[in-house]
Every structure is written in C-alpha cells, then in structure tokens.
Design a protein around this motif. Sequence first.
Motif, mmCIF file in Angstrom:
data_model
loop_
_atom_site.group_PDB
_atom_site.id
_atom_site.type_symbol
_atom_site.label_atom_id
_atom_site.label_comp_id
_atom_site.label_asym_id
_atom_site.label_seq_id
_atom_site.Cartn_x
_atom_site.Cartn_y
_atom_site.Cartn_z
ATOM 1 N N LEU A 1 -2.947 5.887 14.900
ATOM 2 C CA LEU A 1 -2.728 7.211 15.785
ATOM 3 C C LEU A 1 -3.851 7.790 16.403
ATOM 4 C CD1 LEU A 1 -0.179 8.757 13.128
ATOM 5 C CD2 LEU A 1 0.245 7.348 15.189
ATOM 6 N N SER B 1 -0.531 -0.743 4.772
ATOM 7 C CA SER B 1 -0.793 0.594 4.614
ATOM 8 C C SER B 1 -1.772 0.674 3.476
ATOM 9 C CB SER B 1 0.323 1.319 4.549
ATOM 10 O OG SER B 1 1.272 1.327 3.600
ATOM 11 N N THR B 2 -2.656 -0.045 3.304
ATOM 12 C CA THR B 2 -3.666 0.032 2.318
ATOM 13 C C THR B 2 -4.780 0.538 2.814
ATOM 14 O OG1 THR B 2 -4.541 -2.291 2.860
ATOM 15 C CG2 THR B 2 -2.789 -1.999 1.253
ATOM 16 N N PRO B 3 -5.967 0.802 2.122
ATOM 17 C CA PRO B 3 -7.314 1.190 2.538
ATOM 18 C C PRO B 3 -7.655 0.039 3.350
ATOM 19 C CG PRO B 3 -7.082 1.814 0.372
ATOM 20 C CD PRO B 3 -5.923 0.983 0.606
ATOM 21 N N ASP B 4 -8.601 0.460 4.517
ATOM 22 C CA ASP B 4 -9.056 -0.642 5.395
ATOM 23 C C ASP B 4 -9.704 -1.780 4.676
ATOM 24 O OD1 ASP B 4 -8.370 1.296 7.200
ATOM 25 O OD2 ASP B 4 -10.543 2.112 7.626
ATOM 26 N N ARG C 1 0.952 3.078 -9.808
ATOM 27 C CA ARG C 1 2.100 3.109 -8.511
ATOM 28 C C ARG C 1 2.987 2.215 -9.087
ATOM 29 N NH1 ARG C 1 0.590 6.652 -5.164
ATOM 30 N NH2 ARG C 1 -1.576 6.807 -4.283
ATOM 31 N N PHE D 1 -1.614 -0.612 9.872
ATOM 32 C CA PHE D 1 -1.912 0.815 10.240
ATOM 33 C C PHE D 1 -3.410 1.067 9.840
ATOM 34 C CE2 PHE D 1 2.408 1.372 9.789
ATOM 35 C CZ PHE D 1 2.695 2.355 10.535
ATOM 36 N N GLY E 1 0.699 -1.080 -0.261
ATOM 37 C CA GLY E 1 -0.039 -0.024 -0.087
ATOM 38 C C GLY E 1 0.922 1.297 -0.106
ATOM 39 N N VAL F 1 -1.260 -0.083 14.660
ATOM 40 C CA VAL F 1 -0.787 1.268 15.098
ATOM 41 C C VAL F 1 -2.104 2.110 14.503
ATOM 42 C CG1 VAL F 1 0.650 3.129 14.686
ATOM 43 C CG2 VAL F 1 1.451 0.763 14.545
ATOM 44 N N ASP G 1 1.906 -2.478 -4.476
ATOM 45 C CA ASP G 1 0.679 -1.773 -4.614
ATOM 46 C C ASP G 1 -0.183 -2.529 -5.693
ATOM 47 O OD1 ASP G 1 -0.103 1.404 -3.368
ATOM 48 O OD2 ASP G 1 -1.325 0.300 -5.164
ATOM 49 N N SER G 2 -1.443 -2.503 -5.520
ATOM 50 C CA SER G 2 -2.160 -2.811 -6.660
ATOM 51 C C SER G 2 -2.636 -1.951 -7.722
ATOM 52 C CB SER G 2 -3.656 -3.395 -6.020
ATOM 53 O OG SER G 2 -4.346 -2.319 -5.473
ATOM 54 N N ASP G 3 -2.213 -0.712 -7.512
ATOM 55 C CA ASP G 3 -2.456 0.420 -8.733
ATOM 56 C C ASP G 3 -1.406 0.184 -9.646
ATOM 57 O OD1 ASP G 3 -3.146 2.606 -9.995
ATOM 58 O OD2 ASP G 3 -3.179 3.904 -8.451
ATOM 59 N N GLY H 1 0.584 4.316 -0.817
ATOM 60 C CA GLY H 1 -0.168 5.769 -0.989
ATOM 61 C C GLY H 1 0.454 6.798 -0.124
ATOM 62 N N ASN H 2 -0.222 7.667 0.497
ATOM 63 C CA ASN H 2 0.456 8.622 1.195
ATOM 64 C C ASN H 2 1.076 8.273 2.532
ATOM 65 O OD1 ASN H 2 -1.088 10.932 -0.122
ATOM 66 N ND2 ASN H 2 -3.095 10.257 0.714
ATOM 67 N N LEU H 3 0.425 7.408 3.230
ATOM 68 C CA LEU H 3 1.143 6.999 4.449
ATOM 69 C C LEU H 3 2.266 5.797 4.232
ATOM 70 C CD1 LEU H 3 1.065 6.517 7.557
ATOM 71 C CD2 LEU H 3 -0.446 4.649 7.208
ATOM 72 N N ALA I 1 -8.936 -3.200 1.967
ATOM 73 C CA ALA I 1 -8.259 -4.286 1.453
ATOM 74 C C ALA I 1 -7.289 -4.772 2.578
ATOM 75 C CB ALA I 1 -7.204 -3.396 0.409
HETATM 76 N N1 NAD Z 1 -3.233 3.959 11.763
HETATM 77 C C1 NAD Z 1 -2.679 5.310 11.537
HETATM 78 O O1 NAD Z 1 -2.379 6.089 12.497
HETATM 79 C C2 NAD Z 1 -2.942 5.739 10.331
HETATM 80 C C3 NAD Z 1 -2.703 7.015 9.741
HETATM 81 C C4 NAD Z 1 -3.217 7.443 8.315
HETATM 82 C C5 NAD Z 1 -3.597 6.383 7.597
HETATM 83 N N2 NAD Z 1 -3.916 5.143 8.081
HETATM 84 C C6 NAD Z 1 -4.462 4.098 7.268
HETATM 85 O O2 NAD Z 1 -3.687 3.823 6.258
HETATM 86 C C7 NAD Z 1 -4.424 3.542 5.249
HETATM 87 C C8 NAD Z 1 -3.605 4.114 4.132
HETATM 88 O O3 NAD Z 1 -4.090 5.585 3.845
HETATM 89 P P1 NAD Z 1 -3.440 6.440 2.885
HETATM 90 O O4 NAD Z 1 -3.529 7.956 2.864
HETATM 91 O O5 NAD Z 1 -1.867 6.268 2.721
HETATM 92 O O6 NAD Z 1 -4.105 5.733 1.571
HETATM 93 P P2 NAD Z 1 -4.075 5.975 0.083
HETATM 94 O O7 NAD Z 1 -5.067 5.813 -0.500
HETATM 95 O O8 NAD Z 1 -3.052 6.985 -0.130
HETATM 96 O O9 NAD Z 1 -2.798 4.827 -0.028
HETATM 97 C C9 NAD Z 1 -3.398 3.340 0.073
HETATM 98 C C10 NAD Z 1 -2.753 2.710 -1.203
HETATM 99 O O10 NAD Z 1 -2.812 1.267 -1.203
HETATM 100 C C11 NAD Z 1 -2.937 0.737 -2.319
HETATM 101 N N3 NAD Z 1 -4.019 -0.392 -2.252
HETATM 102 C C12 NAD Z 1 -5.396 -0.578 -2.284
HETATM 103 N N4 NAD Z 1 -5.746 -1.739 -2.329
HETATM 104 C C13 NAD Z 1 -4.727 -2.500 -2.320
HETATM 105 C C14 NAD Z 1 -4.244 -3.989 -2.195
HETATM 106 N N5 NAD Z 1 -5.450 -4.886 -2.317
HETATM 107 N N6 NAD Z 1 -3.139 -4.221 -2.447
HETATM 108 C C15 NAD Z 1 -2.084 -3.520 -2.358
HETATM 109 N N7 NAD Z 1 -2.349 -2.241 -2.354
HETATM 110 C C16 NAD Z 1 -3.510 -1.663 -2.423
HETATM 111 C C17 NAD Z 1 -3.708 1.941 -3.193
HETATM 112 O O11 NAD Z 1 -3.561 1.805 -4.593
HETATM 113 C C18 NAD Z 1 -2.830 2.840 -2.749
HETATM 114 O O12 NAD Z 1 -1.732 3.293 -3.200
HETATM 115 C C19 NAD Z 1 -5.603 3.974 5.265
HETATM 116 O O13 NAD Z 1 -6.605 2.796 5.344
HETATM 117 C C20 NAD Z 1 -5.896 4.601 6.779
HETATM 118 O O14 NAD Z 1 -6.846 4.090 7.595
HETATM 119 C C21 NAD Z 1 -3.581 4.845 9.442
#
Ligand code: NAD
Length: 284
Positions: free
Chosen positions: A240, A198-201, A167, A222, A136, A238, A162-164, A138-140, A203
């Motif tokens: 936050l 660190s994927t969306p929930d 990316r 995460f 995953g 984790v 990543d699956s995208d 993405g941002n995180l 996934a």
């Molecule tokens: N625990 C924390 O403190 C905390 C803080 C921030 C974000 N998060 C969590 O982290 C996750 C990611 O947040 P983000 O802002 O980086 O999201 P984001 O959308 O920017 O990134 C998610 C990435 O996961 C990839 N993805 C989706 N499905 C996938 C799969 N099946 N296999 C592989 N990759 C896949 C997407 O293509 C994307 O690049 C969120 O679910 C959010 O809840 C947690």
Amino acid sequence: MPVGRGANDVTETHQTHGSVAPGVTGAVGRSVVGSPAPSVTGAAPLPESRDIPQATVTRLATYLRVLGVLTERGTIIVSSEELAAASGVGSAKLRKDLSFLGPNGVRGVGYDVTRLRARIERALGLDRGHKVVLVGVGNLGQALAGYGGFGRRGFSMVGLFDSDPARVGAPVGDLTVRHVDELEQACAELEATIGVISTPDEAAQEVADRLVRAGLRCILSFSPTSLDVPDHVEMRRVDLAVEMQVLSFNSARNTESVPTAPRVRIGHSAVPSTAPRNGSVIAP
Ligand SMILES: NC(=O)c1ccc[n+]([C@@H]2O[C@H](COP(=O)([O-])OP(=O)(O)OC[C@H]3O[C@@H](n4cnc5c(N)ncnc54)[C@H](O)[C@@H]3O)[C@@H](O)[C@H]2O)c1
C-alpha cells in the motif's frame, strides 16, 4: 442517466432482448449478442489467458467488480461508455480489453451484464473458485480474514495459520487459527489454491517456502520484501505504501495540468467522454 439499464429500461429493439430480461438475477441464458448464444459454461473458446496482457488482466478485474454492482442493481445491459466511465478507463481501451475475450456486445446495444461477467470470470479462472489460506493472523491478517467481500468474488478463506501459541485456537470469523506447522498438510486437505502471507517481513520467505512445499502455485504477499519462489509459482506483492507513493507522484504531476475531474458514480450521471483515467470511480 444511471449506468446500465434494468429489465424495464431496455428500449432498443433487438431480436434477443426478450430472452435476456428473465435472466436478470438468474442464469445467463441467451445473450444480446446473437443467436445461438453460448451458455456460461459452454461458451465460445476464449484465447489463452497468458495471451492477455497483464495490464488488461488487471482492468478485467475492475470491470468484473463494476459488473457485480450492476448485477446487484438488476441491470441487464450496459453500454461500453457506461462501463468504461464506471471503471475509470476510456471506452476505446475497454473495448480493446474486452476484445481479448472474443466477440462481446452489440454495437448500439451494449453488453449483456451477466454474460460479460461470466466471460471475464472464465478468463480470470474465477469460474472454478479459489480456496485461500492465510498465514499471519495479526492486525492485517485478521482484517483480511474478516472481510466478507472475497467470498462474493469467488475466493473463500478456508484456513488461517499463525506461529504464536496465543493466537492458535482463537476463532476468527468462521475459522479457527491453526498452527503454521500444520500448513503443508492442511493445504492439501483444504484443497487450497492461493496462499496469503501477512506475517512480519522477516518471516515472509520462510512462509513462502512452506506454501510452495504445500504445493500452492499462487501466493499473495503483503510483505514489501522480495521473495524467492520457483518459476512455476505465481507471486504477487501488495504494498500500500507503493500505491500511495504512486498516488502522490500522480497528484503532484497532475496538479497544475488537469482541472478537477468529474467523478462518475454508478447510479449517478455518467460522463463517458470525460471519464477520469486513474483508478476506479465506482461509488462504494
Ligand atoms: N502490504 C501492505 O500494504 C501492508 C499493510 C500493512 C501491513 N503490511 C505487512 O503485513 C505484515 C503484518 O503486519 P501486521 O500489522 O498484521 O503484523 P502483526 O504483528 O500484527 O501480525 C503478524 C502475525 O504474523 C505471525 N507470525 C510471525 N511469524 C510467523 C511465522 N513464521 N509463521 C506464521 N505466523 C507468523 C505473528 O504471530 C502475528 O500474529 C507486516 O510485515 C507488514 O509489513 C503490509
């Protein structure tokens, strides 16, 4: 008084001090604890890690971080009060925590920083190092992948997935994002030991299943979602938001009962007896 003492600051007389000083930046060598001192790798037997309470394990990681800073500053010896204050715990608790590692330090002298680091690293299983894959990006995920501090603490990021399609193939730091379909095979090739989710929930469970199939036994997620993994897999989450909720609760509870606590910073004055109890107070 700054926390800890450097090579030129060790003033107490002790028969092994002379052998400690040359080890400021190098190998552990002999320790202040006594003679004969065990080497880093041939140290006295540690208790089974599973005998160490989880809360102690967490604090050991904090002590390790503080000791890392002390090492960078050339400190050789640190007292329990100084280490406790810089770690944000009471010195009695610190001594109790460190007692799980066996005998450490000398009363009235302190702990040999390098040796104590090695013992904690061994207890935490960090002496072998860990290879980490992250799913995953993405941002995180990108922020985690780009953080250089993991390597200094024994965790090297070896694979990003990543699956995208947009990316996949993109460079992030020294690595190139690979498709998540390659995960199982890549984990074996890369000898990964820890998987980070660190994927969306939605996934997260699917990714956890993939990591388990890949043979990983340690997963850090995460996602706030509860994930099912087999008993042999260690899962940590984790969140936050939860941490901030705890902060909020503690702040509300303490507002009226606790006057402003002094901050203790490494390199600044240490105030052992009034060390704050919540979290680390080490300077960034
Ligand atoms: N625990 C924390 O403190 C905390 C803080 C921030 C974000 N998060 C969590 O982290 C996750 C990611 O947040 P983000 O802002 O980086 O999201 P984001 O959308 O920017 O990134 C998610 C990435 O996961 C990839 N993805 C989706 N499905 C996938 C799969 N099946 N296999 C592989 N990759 C896949 C997407 O293509 C994307 O690049 C969120 O679910 C959010 O809840 C947690």
